[in-house]
Write an enzyme that holds these catalytic residues in place. Structure first.
Site, short mmCIF file in Angstrom:
data_model
loop_
_atom_site.label_atom_id
_atom_site.label_comp_id
_atom_site.label_asym_id
_atom_site.label_seq_id
_atom_site.Cartn_x
_atom_site.Cartn_y
_atom_site.Cartn_z
N CYS A 132 0.83 -1.21 0.00
CA CYS A 132 0.00 0.00 0.00
C CYS A 132 0.86 1.27 0.00
O CYS A 132 1.34 1.69 1.05
CB CYS A 132 -0.93 -0.01 1.21
SG CYS A 132 -1.91 1.48 1.35
N CYS A 135 -0.43 4.09 2.17
CA CYS A 135 -0.22 3.92 3.62
C CYS A 135 1.24 4.16 4.00
O CYS A 135 1.52 4.77 5.02
CB CYS A 135 -0.59 2.51 4.06
SG CYS A 135 -2.08 1.85 3.34
N ASP A 136 2.16 3.64 3.19
CA ASP A 136 3.55 3.55 3.64
C ASP A 136 4.54 4.40 2.86
O ASP A 136 5.71 4.50 3.24
CB ASP A 136 4.01 2.07 3.57
CG ASP A 136 3.13 1.17 4.43
OD1 ASP A 136 2.66 1.66 5.48
OD2 ASP A 136 2.91 0.02 4.06
#
Ligand code: NAP
Length: 308
Positions: A132, A135-136
């Site tokens: 992701c 997200c990261d």
């Protein structure tokens, strides 16, 4: 006893919730592990009708939820751990501790990220390996980033990650791409992205150090193997449908996707499907929403027919 239980809180589940709650059926949505579905992991959605400037995926899905709650949907942060669809009412085990009953069930549990399956990759998830970018990505400012895949997800992630990384290397196992032309063109035009085609990952390093430091790559045409320094390793190679809990009760295809029995119907009367858990072709927010609508109308008609 519930009239309608909806499994999944992505576009499909939320739209089914909007329709069934508006029909006064007071649906219960079991949100599942990936709350908000895949849209919650994406950035700008440019192709959902009604938003000419685009809309952030998590915002879109949150607004769908608010709309469903407005009409009386209940959301529960819970996961279905077992299902008994052998007779009606259907029975669902929630979080391994409680059973609930429902007259109809809408399965909108979506699909989860697919991994390469390398032991080193699995060991380093969360330690440089991710599925992701949204997200990261932030964690890899100024770092070397690699993205694996040749579909729209890989293109989207590669482009997005150039906001953070010093350089992004896109690795694909063929030299033809599944990605749409517009997404591929953007990647090709991005000077921060390097593309390695006909290339596979043999190993993510370094499991011994408990952090990603590089990868071992192999050119499948020449057989040449070599190493690259990488700190962020993003896998974007598609998804696996979340149907495990239904075992052999629902008709599934060999990859685990629900088999349609017409409309939004499964092989079990009263159990309907919506979204990526069945759709391996279109997999768009708008098609998932459309499928959620269809499932809701089917559930509503079924309940009416049964006299509820
Ligand atoms: P996808 O289209 O199925 O592409 C998966 C890619 O991963 C393929 O290039 C595939 O290679 C590769 N792959 C699969 N298994 C692999 C393995 N074990 N090792 C190496 N490579 C592997 O999946 P997706 O990119 O996630 O897209 C899914 C759907 O969502 C598509 O319909 C896409 O259009 C849509 N989507 C749209 C947007 C957007 O419009 N903004 C963004 C993301 C996704 P092969 O080609 O060789 O099989």
């Amino acid at each position: 006893m519930h009239n309608v239980v909806i499994i999944g809180s992505g576009c499909a589940g939320n739209t089914a919730a909007i329709y069934t709650s508006r029909a006064n059926l007071q649906p219960l949505v079991l949100m599942g592990k990936e709350v908000g579905g895949q849209l919650s992991l994406t950035t700008l959605v440019e192709n959902f009708p009604g938003f000419p400037e685009g809309i952030d995926g998590p915002v879109l899905v949150q607004r769908m939820r608010e709309q469903a709650e407005h009409f009386g949907t209940t959301y529960r942060n819970a996961e279905v751990t077992k299902a008994d669809l052998s007779k009606r009412p259907f029975r669902l085990e929630i979080d391994g501790e409680e059973w609930i009953e429902t007259r109809t069930l809408i399965v909108a549990s979506g699909a989860s990220a697919r991994w390469l399956g390398l032991p080193s990759e699995q060991k380093l998830i969360g330690k440089g390996v991710s599925s992701c970018a949204t997200c990261d990505g932030f964690f890899y400012r100024g770092k070397q980033i690699m993205v694996i895949g040749g579909g729209d997800s890989a293109m989207e992630e590669a482009n997005f990650l150039t906001r953070f990384g010093q350089k992004v290397t896109l690795v694909h196992r063929r030299d033809e791409f599944r990605a749409s032309k517009i997404m591929l063109d953007r990647v090709r035009a991005n000077p921060k992205i390097e593309m390695l085609t006909n290339t596979v990952v043999d190993e993510v390093m370094d499991p011994a150090k408990d952090i990603v430091t590089g990868v071992k790559l192999r050119n499948i045409q020449t057989g040449e193997t070599y190493e690259r320094q990488v700190e962020g390793f993003f896998v974007a190679i598609g998804h696996i449908p979340n149907t495990r809990v239904f075992g052999n009760q629902l008709d599934l295809d060999p990859d685990g996707y629900i088999v349609s029995h017409g409309g939004a119907r499964t092989n079990i009367t009263g159990v309907f499907y919506a979204g990526d858990v069945q759709d391996r072709t279109y997999r768009q927010a708008i098609t998932a929403s459309g499928a959620g609508c269809m499932a809701a109308i089917e559930a509503e008609r079924f309940l009416e027919h049964e006299g509820h």
